[in-house]
Design an enzyme around this catalytic site. Sequence first.
Site, PDB file in Angstrom:
ATOM      1  CB  SER A  56      44.455  18.419   0.928  1.00  0.00           C
ATOM      2  OG  SER A  56      44.866  18.041  -0.374  1.00  0.00           O
ATOM      3  CB  SER A  79      43.268  18.762  -3.057  1.00  0.00           C
ATOM      4  OG  SER A  79      42.498  17.986  -2.166  1.00  0.00           O
ATOM      5  CE  LYS A 122      48.298  18.879  -0.994  1.00  0.00           C
ATOM      6  NZ  LYS A 122      47.089  18.527  -1.751  1.00  0.00           N
TER       7      LYS A 122
END
Lengths: 487, 474
Positions: A151, A175, A76
């Site tokens: 996310s 997330s 990420k």
Amino acid sequence: MKLHELTIKKANELLKKKEITAQELTEDILNRIDECESKIGAYVTIDKEGALKSAKSTDEKADFTDPLAGIPMSAKDNICTKNLKTTCCSRMLENFVPPYDATVISKLRERNAIILGKTNMDEFAIGSSTQTSFFHTTQNPWDLSRVPGGSSGGSAAAVASDECIYALGSDTGGSVRQPASYCGVVGLKPTYGRVSRFGVASLAATMDTIGPITKNVTDCAIVLSAIAGQDSFDPTSSDIPVDNYLQKLKNDVKGLKIGIPKELLYHEAVSKDVKDAVLNAIKVYEDLGCICEEISLKNAEYAMSAYLVTLAAEASSELGQYDGIRYGYRTSSDYQDLKDFYKKTRGEGFGFDVKWHIILGTYLSDEKYYDKYYLKAQKIRTIIKKDFDEAFKKYDFLITPTTPTTAFKIGESSDDPFKMHMNDLCVSIVNLAGLPAISLPCGFSKGLPVGLQIIGKAFDEAGILQVAYAFEQNNDYHTRRIKERMV
Amino acid sequence: MKYESVIGLEVHVELFTKTKIFCGCSTEFAADPNTHCCPICLGMPGALPLMNKSVVEFATKAGLALNCQIADFSRFDRKNYFYPDLPKAYQISQFYIPLARNGYVEIEPNGQKKRVGIRIMHMEEDAGKLVHEEGGSYSHLDLNRAGMPLIEIVSEPDMRSAEEAWLYLNNLRTILQYIEVSDCKIEEGSMRCDINISLRPEGSEQLGTRVEVKNLGSLRAVRRAIEFEEKRQRDILENGGTIDGETRRWDEAQGITIFMRGKGSNRYSPEPNLSPIIISDEWKEDIRNHIPELPNVKKERFIKEYGLPEYDASIITASKILANFYEETVKYYHDPKIISNWIMVELMNVLNETGEGIKDLKFTPKQLADMLIMIDKGIISGKIAKDVFREMFKTGKNPEEIVKEKNLIQISDEAELENIAKKVIENNPKSVEDYKNGKEKAMSFLVGQIMKETKGKANPQMVNSILTRLLKEI
């Protein structure tokens, strides 16, 4: 079978037997990325050259005793990678290149993992859809008109579409688990303190965790083994010894006691299909000899508010460091004075949702309102922790849906931050309590994956992996990914 | 109406640990800009603070030396605000649960003992430094100072005059220097002081509106700023005005305080990345055992043990190095008061003239004692000794060596002195006559001539008696 469809475990077996090389595997996945990216948009930075270079040197070492050696992965984009852009998908850090690796990245590099690139995310990890990224929206591989969740949506979509073998995400209020659920893959949020946060851009320091997103539970255990443990660079990382997660993956769950918090399963936001899939999973556990009982987490209804207040208050403090002074975006328009400079830089550098949270959080943590909101949220947090403690006196694990519904349409409900947060109902309560939880596929609704969440006691990652593994052994949901997705 | 000043001080002191408070960067002073920085000092994404244990130790030591209660459990908080030299947009400090409370520092205004209370002493990190381009439109940022360990010492509003504030600061500085936690150099910014000052009608118990003055760069500035504020506030009150609660800064050049900003509210929140500071009784006792004799105790002991006057004792004990030098000298020479005289007069003089510090002294206590013994033995005169002393100060050579090299040995040979005296009498008949006519001054002139003749080496007592005898004989 195509190479990019391999799991960590399978790929490692082939590498060990010299049937494939790390370079072949990496090239295949890079080709897969080329093939998919126009439709999925899981990545924001792809480091072809770096990936191939480290694949080559790993092949030269020819040592694949470590299960992650030569396995291509992605991280990420809020996880710092030395000399590789780390943007948090914000204009604020559009060109930021960290001079250091996050601890999780150093640990993977030591194991000769191949880093393919950085995945898309909601800006600074605020969001549940990966629509607030400064760069682009990521599409759900199961239905391109839908979000991958957020996310860590880029990481989950990349795993689900075989654009990497596994990925790392960050989980502050669900997330990792929520996008894993939407994308039909496995996502684990470790206990707070189990995995180092050093080098991961903070969102809410008391809730942030780093977790693996993988194709199945076994892979999840492998990645967690690699990244867990105390880190001298993170004072909040725990010195509790790391279990041998792989060794504990056994089919035997007989006699385990599982609690089902009724406030979460029967919440009005939970759709019928999701509820049915979870009830079905409970049935599977009962068939395996578990004792499943409904329980009450009586203060669950306050969790969402406490979570939102905590998130906003902490985020407003954490995001202050992006001020355009030392690095990152700086306004190019004229400014009158210092205040004007900050206003313009931060006004232009941050997106709407980030600003919404910063402003809310600034208000909530002001001296005048501190007791009324922030402190109260912390008190609720303590009460919720106690509720979990009580539940874990009687039960070994708790089961809930990961998300109340399956993936929603791109553009849907994104103008209402409160409604968006309802997606996080079952996941964010776990972050408030700092507990470990895993999401794994447990069914489908209209062709979209449904996620099952298993919550464990603090530092019992081995336990939840084992329970998840037992479920996975008794269905094929995790393998349908390959047959039914869109690309 | 007569007004009374109510003064409290907030003092920031830089601890001289080897590394910064939350990272391993060096705390060295005056390094090239931005050479002692890391992602933690710079507030980069994902950088986390790491507690430096020595900072806790230094701060605890300071707290104990200032008679504070040390909290078994304290914690760090964030003070959130935006400023270019504050990398994270928050300062890690202690707010809700500070390390130490309820201490005091003793002062003696007008010979009366008085305690100035210390409300709170806590740890925090320093910010960086902005260097403004002279006349330019931009500023430079040096983050070497970001993350330097500080303690903030907040006094009670117990001081009533600039003099008391000055004494408090002086004593505070001496104590912290004694326990070796800081060099407390105001000019180098390792000790910084903010003043809180309000006025109230004499006899009133109520506090007036407080004004904060920041940016004091010297002890003298603190004194002047207080005196200026006393006058400014008194003028406003006497003209029927009211004081605004505001922050002002001191302008050294103009000698005035200037409005800086109004009072705003601060945003504090607990620092989530650092564990609480837990200090066990054992640790605390261990630190307490490492606190040396403090200046006020030392002063009393010097008065008692060495029979020094209070004034001498307070000057000598104001510096630990000086006090140690003194005590060392006492070991080698029998008369403590004579040593004190030499230190208070000759040593202070040369230090003032050269601007050097006591820590740079080239000669040893033993050498000073040897010199004093040479005077007692009549090898050199007290006057010559002053030259020898200066030479010792300059070169660090042994006094014997200096005396030998410069041929400074006192002439105590009766016959030799008599010959010189006779010659002087012969050459100065006018003075002899004056003396005979009862002019005592003429005697000093003749002595002076003998001294001149011997380049100051003549034994003064002998010269006196020889000359008296010779003049009688005439």
